[in-house]
Motif scaffolding. Structure first.
Motif: not given
Length: 80
Positions: A64-80
């Motif tokens: 929740t904290i990361l979503d508030a501060e960096q909304p696109d953190w999941q797409t930038r740090h996802s493993v492809d």
């Protein structure tokens, strides 16, 4: 000779039929009684589950904290 047969025949019958059946039934009953968790194992499992729930809550808070501060953190740090 008859006293020898008198003791030998029941001993052979006991060792051949009764004793193996007795041992099998004994160990089957002990296996069934020890099949479940002991009280200590249940307590340890409950403590571990409590810890898991606490860590899941902590992870949700951090996301929740990361979503508030960096909304696109999941797409930038996802493993492809």
């Amino acid at each position: 000779m008859s006293s020898f047969v008198f003791f030998f025949v029941p001993t052979v019958i006991f060792l051949g039929m009764v004793l193996p059946l007795w041992l099998v039934l004994h160990y089957v009953s002990r296996w069934r009684s020890s099949k479940g968790l002991s009280a200590e194992d249940k307590q340890t499992l409950e403590a571990a589950m409590g810890e898991v729930e606490r860590l899941e809550s902590r992870l949700e808070t951090l996301e929740t904290i990361l979503d508030a501060e960096q909304p696109d953190w999941q797409t930038r740090h996802s493993v492809d």
